[in-house]
Scaffold this motif. Structure first.
Motif, mmCIF file in Angstrom:
data_model
loop_
_atom_site.group_PDB
_atom_site.id
_atom_site.type_symbol
_atom_site.label_atom_id
_atom_site.label_comp_id
_atom_site.label_asym_id
_atom_site.label_seq_id
_atom_site.Cartn_x
_atom_site.Cartn_y
_atom_site.Cartn_z
ATOM 1 N N SER A 115 0.800 -1.216 0.000
ATOM 2 C CA SER A 115 0.000 0.000 0.000
ATOM 3 C C SER A 115 0.834 1.268 0.000
ATOM 4 O O SER A 115 1.970 1.297 0.467
ATOM 5 N N ASP A 116 0.213 2.348 -0.483
ATOM 6 C CA ASP A 116 0.790 3.684 -0.385
ATOM 7 C C ASP A 116 0.301 4.409 0.866
ATOM 8 O O ASP A 116 0.542 5.598 1.040
ATOM 9 N N GLY A 117 -0.396 3.683 1.735
ATOM 10 C CA GLY A 117 -0.892 4.283 2.961
ATOM 11 C C GLY A 117 -2.313 4.799 2.880
ATOM 12 O O GLY A 117 -2.869 5.253 3.880
ATOM 13 N N GLU A 118 -2.928 4.734 1.694
ATOM 14 C CA GLU A 118 -4.303 5.182 1.520
ATOM 15 C C GLU A 118 -5.265 4.005 1.717
ATOM 16 O O GLU A 118 -4.919 2.851 1.419
ATOM 17 N N PRO A 119 -6.490 4.265 2.191
ATOM 18 C CA PRO A 119 -7.413 3.171 2.520
ATOM 19 C C PRO A 119 -8.202 2.613 1.346
ATOM 20 O O PRO A 119 -8.892 1.605 1.501
ATOM 21 N N ALA A 120 -8.119 3.230 0.161
ATOM 22 C CA ALA A 120 -9.016 2.886 -0.938
ATOM 23 C C ALA A 120 -8.959 1.410 -1.321
ATOM 24 O O ALA A 120 -10.007 0.777 -1.533
ATOM 25 N N SER A 121 -7.757 0.837 -1.428
ATOM 26 C CA SER A 121 -7.661 -0.560 -1.887
ATOM 27 C C SER A 121 -8.265 -1.518 -0.867
ATOM 28 O O SER A 121 -8.853 -2.545 -1.237
ATOM 29 N N LEU A 122 -8.137 -1.208 0.422
ATOM 30 C CA LEU A 122 -8.757 -2.058 1.440
ATOM 31 C C LEU A 122 -10.277 -1.917 1.412
ATOM 32 O O LEU A 122 -11.007 -2.906 1.557
ATOM 33 N N LEU A 123 -10.766 -0.710 1.251
ATOM 34 C CA LEU A 123 -12.208 -0.514 1.143
ATOM 35 C C LEU A 123 -12.753 -1.257 -0.072
ATOM 36 O O LEU A 123 -13.833 -1.859 -0.017
ATOM 37 N N ASP A 124 -12.007 -1.244 -1.165
ATOM 38 C CA ASP A 124 -12.438 -1.989 -2.356
ATOM 39 C C ASP A 124 -12.459 -3.491 -2.085
ATOM 40 O O ASP A 124 -13.363 -4.200 -2.535
ATOM 41 N N ALA A 125 -11.457 -3.996 -1.359
ATOM 42 C CA ALA A 125 -11.412 -5.429 -1.040
ATOM 43 C C ALA A 125 -12.599 -5.852 -0.194
ATOM 44 O O ALA A 125 -13.075 -6.996 -0.296
ATOM 45 N N LEU A 126 -13.108 -4.954 0.624
ATOM 46 C CA LEU A 126 -14.263 -5.257 1.466
ATOM 47 C C LEU A 126 -15.567 -5.306 0.674
ATOM 48 O O LEU A 126 -16.615 -5.629 1.224
ATOM 49 N N ARG A 127 -15.507 -5.017 -0.636
ATOM 50 C CA ARG A 127 -16.680 -5.124 -1.510
ATOM 51 C C ARG A 127 -16.792 -6.498 -2.160
ATOM 52 O O ARG A 127 -17.697 -6.731 -2.970
ATOM 53 N N SER A 128 -15.907 -7.424 -1.837
ATOM 54 C CA SER A 128 -15.912 -8.732 -2.492
ATOM 55 C C SER A 128 -17.219 -9.483 -2.241
ATOM 56 O O SER A 128 -17.630 -9.661 -1.096
ATOM 57 N N GLU A 129 -17.833 -9.940 -3.320
ATOM 58 C CA GLU A 129 -19.067 -10.726 -3.218
ATOM 59 C C GLU A 129 -18.852 -12.165 -3.669
ATOM 60 O O GLU A 129 -19.805 -12.903 -3.919
ATOM 61 N N THR A 130 -17.591 -12.579 -3.767
ATOM 62 C CA THR A 130 -17.260 -13.941 -4.183
ATOM 63 C C THR A 130 -16.856 -14.754 -2.974
ATOM 64 O O THR A 130 -15.779 -14.541 -2.399
#
Length: 250
Positions: free
Chosen positions: A161-176
């Protein structure tokens, strides 16, 4: 149903990282992430029905996260609030006896220490070892696939990470949902509709995703992404904060 992962002293630069989803009835009134206007220093969302919260931090170096423990009989009305338990711990207050509450799992960070607390199947408090720990609606040590997915996302974020939360928030959208694991006798995983990390349902589903990240120097952020009943994003909030306590090296 809720799911979260906590990285405690798992990385040299990030001693605390939390990522989790709150699943709840969409009709339950909720206030979004904010500094509470009561002088408490709490930064959290708020359950406007029960008055407490499910996850929060304070600038007194505290973080508390709770999930319900799923049992066949469900919650018993009239018992002390688990959301109030979170608030009491965030404020350093003595909570009501936990054996009087509906079943829960909880992780608390306070004064540079971390612990896991539960009241099911019996009351237990134990120090949290350094590493990445999943928290869901079953036993703390059960490898539910959705919990493992969030653990893996937190691990990847720590090292990429670059220290920003966006990629983690996106990972929490997983529906699989992941493949069902072999569980101990007498234990079960979530029902099929609750198996994904993100639950899309017009009545009961994922209400918000939250990420907390605290650096070794004590500076941190908490970010919340909230959702409409159809699963679309309804808002996003980020609050930066400072903890007065710096972390020791792992």
């Amino acid at each position: 149903m809720c799911v979260a992962a906590v990285a405690w002293q798992a990385h040299a630069h990030w001693p605390l990282v939390v990522a989790g989803n709150r699943d709840e009835f969409h009709a339950r009134p909720t206030a979004p992430l904010a500094f509470w206007q009561d002088g408490s220093g709490v930064i959290a969302g708020r359950d406007l029905l029960g008055g407490g919260t499910w996850l929060g931090v304070t600038q007194a170096a505290r973080m508390v996260l709770v999930t319900n423990y799923r049992t066949p009989e469900g919650s018993v009305p009239g018992r002390p609030s688990r959301g109030k338990l979170v608030t009491d711990l965030l404020l350093g207050r003595e909570p009501e006896p936990i054996d009087t509450m509906n079943p829960f799992n909880l992780i608390e960070v306070s004064a540079g220490n971390a612990r896991f607390l539960t009241n099911h199947p019996q009351c237990e408090s134990r120090p949290l070892a350094a590493g990445i720990h999943g928290l869901s609606n079953g036993g703390f040590d059960l490898p539910w696939p959705k919990t493992r997915q969030v653990e893996a996302a937190v691990s990847a974020w720590l090292y990429e990470s670059d220290g920003e939360p966006a990629s983690l928030l996106d990972a929490l959208r997983s529906e699989t949902p992941g493949a069902a694991p072999a569980l101990p006798a007498g234990e079960s995983g979530p029902e099929a509709r609750f198996a994904p990390v993100f639950i899309r349902d017009p009545l009961y589903g994922t209400r918000c995703s939250t990420v907390i990240a605290v650096r070794r120097d004590g500076t941190g952020l908490i970010a919340e992404r909230s959702f409409h009943p159809d699963g679309s994003i309804s808002g996003e909030i980020r609050i930066d904060f400072d903890w007065p306590l710096h972390f020791n090296s792992p």
